[in-house]
Design an enzyme around this catalytic site. Structure first.
Site, PDB file in Angstrom:
ATOM      1  N   ARG A   1      17.665  12.837   2.999  1.00 42.93           N
ATOM      2  CA  ARG A   1      17.677  11.894   1.878  1.00 42.93           C
ATOM      3  C   ARG A   1      18.292  10.566   2.305  1.00 42.93           C
ATOM      4  NH1 ARG A   1      18.545  16.607  -0.559  1.00 42.93           N
ATOM      5  NH2 ARG A   1      20.807  16.598  -0.470  1.00 42.93           N
TER       6      ARG A   1
ATOM      7  N   TYR B   1      16.827   6.955   1.526  1.00 43.74           N
ATOM      8  CA  TYR B   1      17.564   5.926   0.791  1.00 43.74           C
ATOM      9  C   TYR B   1      17.657   4.631   1.605  1.00 43.74           C
ATOM     10  CZ  TYR B   1      18.723   9.821  -2.284  1.00 43.74           C
ATOM     11  OH  TYR B   1      18.637  10.896  -3.134  1.00 43.74           O
TER      12      TYR B   1
ATOM     13  N   TYR C   1      16.705   5.806 -12.659  1.00 38.18           N
ATOM     14  CA  TYR C   1      16.983   6.471 -13.937  1.00 38.18           C
ATOM     15  C   TYR C   1      18.491   6.623 -14.157  1.00 38.18           C
ATOM     16  CZ  TYR C   1      17.909  10.976 -11.645  1.00 38.18           C
ATOM     17  OH  TYR C   1      18.447  11.987 -10.886  1.00 38.18           O
TER      18      TYR C   1
HETATM   19  C1  LIG Z   1      21.118  11.380  -7.754  1.00 37.55           C
HETATM   20  S1  LIG Z   1      22.006  11.793  -9.200  1.00 37.55           S
HETATM   21  C2  LIG Z   1      21.465  10.506 -10.263  1.00 37.55           C
HETATM   22  C3  LIG Z   1      22.276  10.334 -11.525  1.00 37.55           C
HETATM   23  C4  LIG Z   1      21.818   9.155 -12.364  1.00 37.55           C
HETATM   24  N1  LIG Z   1      21.994   7.903 -11.655  1.00 37.55           N
HETATM   25  C5  LIG Z   1      22.555   9.069 -13.693  1.00 37.55           C
HETATM   26  O1  LIG Z   1      23.170   8.020 -13.962  1.00 37.55           O
HETATM   27  O2  LIG Z   1      22.496  10.002 -14.481  1.00 37.55           O
HETATM   28  C6  LIG Z   1      21.188  13.251  -9.682  1.00 37.55           C
HETATM   29  C7  LIG Z   1      22.071  14.180 -10.464  1.00 37.55           C
HETATM   30  O3  LIG Z   1      22.255  13.647 -11.762  1.00 37.55           O
HETATM   31  C8  LIG Z   1      22.330  14.686 -12.698  1.00 37.55           C
HETATM   32  N2  LIG Z   1      21.182  14.549 -13.608  1.00 37.55           N
HETATM   33  C9  LIG Z   1      20.015  13.945 -13.368  1.00 37.55           C
HETATM   34  N3  LIG Z   1      19.199  14.053 -14.440  1.00 37.55           N
HETATM   35  C10 LIG Z   1      19.894  14.744 -15.365  1.00 37.55           C
HETATM   36  C11 LIG Z   1      19.593  15.184 -16.676  1.00 37.55           C
HETATM   37  N4  LIG Z   1      18.436  14.940 -17.259  1.00 37.55           N
HETATM   38  N5  LIG Z   1      20.551  15.865 -17.329  1.00 37.55           N
HETATM   39  C12 LIG Z   1      21.745  16.147 -16.759  1.00 37.55           C
HETATM   40  N6  LIG Z   1      22.072  15.763 -15.538  1.00 37.55           N
HETATM   41  C13 LIG Z   1      21.156  15.066 -14.839  1.00 37.55           C
HETATM   42  C14 LIG Z   1      22.252  16.003 -11.925  1.00 37.55           C
HETATM   43  O4  LIG Z   1      23.579  16.430 -11.613  1.00 37.55           O
HETATM   44  C15 LIG Z   1      21.515  15.562 -10.687  1.00 37.55           C
HETATM   45  O5  LIG Z   1      21.759  16.433  -9.601  1.00 37.55           O
END
Ligand SMILES: C[S@@+](CC[C@H](N)C(=O)[O-])C[C@H]1O[C@@H](n2cnc3c(N)ncnc32)[C@H](O)[C@@H]1O
Length: 255
Positions: free
Chosen positions: A54, A58, A80
């Site tokens: 990754r 990135y 997102y």
């Molecule tokens: C690379 S991070 C990105 C987080 C993103 N930037 C944010 O602000 O939510 C990915 C992690 O975010 C969390 N995540 C992403 N989508 C989610 C969702 N729909 N509900 C809960 N946690 C989520 C999970 O822990 C996942 O492994």
């Protein structure tokens, strides 16, 4: 985080006014929606590949965005949630752009963290709240405060030292549970949480005993919350010191 409703007016205006938009979104439907907002939306998703680090992906994201910027374009990266939370490239591309003399700025967004507080009724100010990337918790010596909330991100690929796997299996999550069991009882209830990404969805909230965590399906986009396991312990020494200060103030002695 949730299609449509969580995009701020300011973020929307940056998207519309840019020359090229790069999309680091988790959902094809959200990407299609973004494409209706701008004629030149380029997906960053295709850079991911199972078996490819990754970190490489990135760095490539930073490079493709910088290439357009260096060509004189106004560039907008759309990620997102909050682009600065558990996200390396948005911070890095801004740092790189500024180092090369370009104006660059990050718009905050509504993160999974924000949704989690709302959907689970958690106020991080009540008992405190620690956030950890789950693999980092395994790989480094950290101190958990079990009197507060502990939020674990990226549990779906916990323990993936290669940074190249989309998921890791129950054996890896068992390592996490074994580590957590040094601080929490195995029957401690943990919350596995997924915020809604489409307006028609409901948040997904599952409560399981800590010992069950390796055995449930746990998609990459879910976050794990450990509620407090003990009550706050009063710090008698500091309370006594503050009481002394209060007494001095009451007596008119300047502190
Ligand atoms: C690379 S991070 C990105 C987080 C993103 N930037 C944010 O602000 O939510 C990915 C992690 O975010 C969390 N995540 C992403 N989508 C989610 C969702 N729909 N509900 C809960 N946690 C989520 C999970 O822990 C996942 O492994």
């Amino acid at each position: 985080m949730t299609l449509g409703s969580h995009l701020t007016p300011l973020a929307r205006s940056h998207i519309v006014q840019s020359d090229v938009v790069f999309a680091g979104l988790s959902d094809g439907i959200v990407e299609a929606w973004l494409q209706r907002m701008h004629p030149d939306v380029r997906s960053l998703q295709s850079y991911y590949r199972e078996g490819k680090s990754r970190q490489t992906t990135y760095r490539e994201w930073v490079e493709v965005m910088m290439t357009e910027l260096r060509a004189g374009k106004r560039v907008c990266g759309v990620f997102y949630g909050h682009p600065g939370i558990f996200a390396w490239s948005p911070h890095k591309v801004i740092e790189t752009a500024r180092a090369e003399g370009y104006a660059a700025h990050m718009e905050p967004g509504i993160s999974a963290e924000d949704c989690l507080y709302a959907d689970l009724g958690i106020d991080p100010g009540r008992f405190g709240c620690q956030h950890f990337e789950a693999s980092q918790l395994l790989l480094f010596e950290r101190r958990l405060d079990t009197a507060g909330y502990v939020v674990l991100w990226q549990v779906g690929h916990v323990g993936d030292r290669s940074l190249a796997r989309f998921t890791t299996g129950p054996a890896y999550r068992q390592v996490l549970v074994d580590l957590l069991s040094q601080d929490y009882p195995l029957d401690h209830e943990v919350i596995v949480y997924r915020a809604a990404t489409l307006p028609i969805q409901q948040p997904r909230v599952r409560r399981v005993a800590l010992r069950e965590l390796p055995h449930i399906e746990l998609p990459a986009e879910e976050t794990v919350v450990l509620p407090p396991a003990r009550t706050l312990t009063p710090n008698r020494a500091v309370q006594a010191r503050l009481a002394e200060l209060d007494a001095l103030e009451e007596a008119g002695v300047p502190a």
